[in-house]
Design a protein around this motif. Structure first.
Motif, short mmCIF file in Angstrom:
data_model
loop_
_atom_site.label_atom_id
_atom_site.label_comp_id
_atom_site.label_asym_id
_atom_site.label_seq_id
_atom_site.Cartn_x
_atom_site.Cartn_y
_atom_site.Cartn_z
N GLY A 161 -4.05 -6.15 -1.55
CA GLY A 161 -4.22 -7.50 -1.08
C GLY A 161 -5.04 -7.25 0.22
N ALA A 162 -5.60 -6.19 0.97
CA ALA A 162 -6.39 -5.87 2.06
C ALA A 162 -7.67 -6.75 1.85
CB ALA A 162 -6.66 -4.48 2.42
N GLY B 119 -5.11 -8.09 8.15
CA GLY B 119 -5.47 -8.08 6.96
C GLY B 119 -6.38 -6.97 6.46
N VAL B 120 -6.78 -6.10 7.72
CA VAL B 120 -7.73 -5.07 7.40
C VAL B 120 -6.68 -3.58 7.43
CG1 VAL B 120 -9.87 -3.73 8.23
CG2 VAL B 120 -9.59 -6.10 8.40
N ALA B 121 -7.08 -2.79 6.20
CA ALA B 121 -6.37 -1.68 6.22
C ALA B 121 -7.22 -0.35 6.61
CB ALA B 121 -6.29 -1.34 4.68
N TYR B 122 -6.58 0.22 7.47
CA TYR B 122 -7.34 1.41 8.45
C TYR B 122 -6.40 2.58 7.81
CZ TYR B 122 -8.86 -2.00 11.55
OH TYR B 122 -9.58 -3.32 12.02
N ILE C 15 0.94 -1.11 0.04
CA ILE C 15 -0.04 0.11 -0.04
C ILE C 15 0.94 1.23 0.00
CG2 ILE C 15 -1.56 1.25 1.30
CD1 ILE C 15 -2.71 -1.34 2.38
N ARG C 16 1.82 1.09 0.93
CA ARG C 16 2.87 2.42 0.82
C ARG C 16 3.68 2.59 -0.55
NH1 ARG C 16 3.00 4.14 5.93
NH2 ARG C 16 2.22 3.08 7.70
N ALA C 17 3.76 1.50 -0.97
CA ALA C 17 4.47 1.61 -2.40
C ALA C 17 3.52 2.44 -3.39
CB ALA C 17 5.13 0.42 -2.69
N LYS C 18 2.36 1.83 -3.47
CA LYS C 18 1.46 2.41 -4.31
C LYS C 18 1.00 3.87 -3.90
CE LYS C 18 -1.08 -1.82 -5.44
NZ LYS C 18 -1.31 -1.87 -6.74
N LEU C 19 0.96 4.32 -2.86
CA LEU C 19 0.85 5.56 -2.19
C LEU C 19 1.88 6.45 -2.74
CD1 LEU C 19 -1.19 7.59 -0.60
CD2 LEU C 19 0.01 6.92 1.58
N ALA C 20 3.04 5.90 -2.69
CA ALA C 20 4.37 6.79 -3.01
C ALA C 20 4.30 7.07 -4.33
CB ALA C 20 5.58 5.90 -2.62
#
Length: 138
Positions: free
Chosen positions: A98-99, A73-76, A52-57
């Motif tokens: 993958g969340a 497995g849950v993204a907050y 997620i952080r790579a996609k966000l960057a």
């Protein structure tokens, strides 16, 4: 007999309304949550969060300064934005990383909500389709 039943129900309702529930303990701050969740993260959660952080960057959404954590497995998601679409983008980003589920606590500014509302009032936008393109009826 009916009066007695009504009196019992009324008494029960008054008692239920006067009963106080115990207050919940104070909730930890988001920084404390992040620290405690980082130590409790499974390797799978860490991998999802890294994706997620790579996609966000790589995304335009990064300028909003959102924070994300993954637990079980849950993204907050947490943060604020001035663009309505960025909230949905964050959710899709987590899902494609993958969340299993997403809890999106990103708050959209009132100005962005008003702008989106006025765009809707203008009616549907014309699609950028050229005559003769596959799938057109012209």
């Amino acid at each position: 007999m009916l009066r007695i039943l009504l009196a019992i129900f009324a008494f029960a309702a008054v008692c239920a309304a006067q009963t106080q529930t115990p207050s919940s303990p104070p909730q930890p701050t988001s920084q404390a949550k992040a620290k405690s969740s980082a130590s409790n993260q499974s390797p799978e959660d860490k991998a999802i969060e890294a994706k997620i952080r790579a996609k966000l960057a790589k995304s335009k959404v990064q300028k909003d300064g959102f924070t994300v954590r993954v637990q079980g497995g849950v993204a907050y998601w947490e943060g604020n934005t001035g663009v309505v679409q960025h909230k949905g983008t964050a959710t899709r980003m987590a899902k494609t990383a993958g969340a299993k589920a997403v809890v999106n606590n990103i708050k959209v500014s009132d100005a962005a909500k008003q702008q989106a509302g006025s765009n809707l009032q203008q009616g549907p936008r014309k699609a950028q389709v050229k005559p003769g393109d596959p799938g057109t009826t012209q």
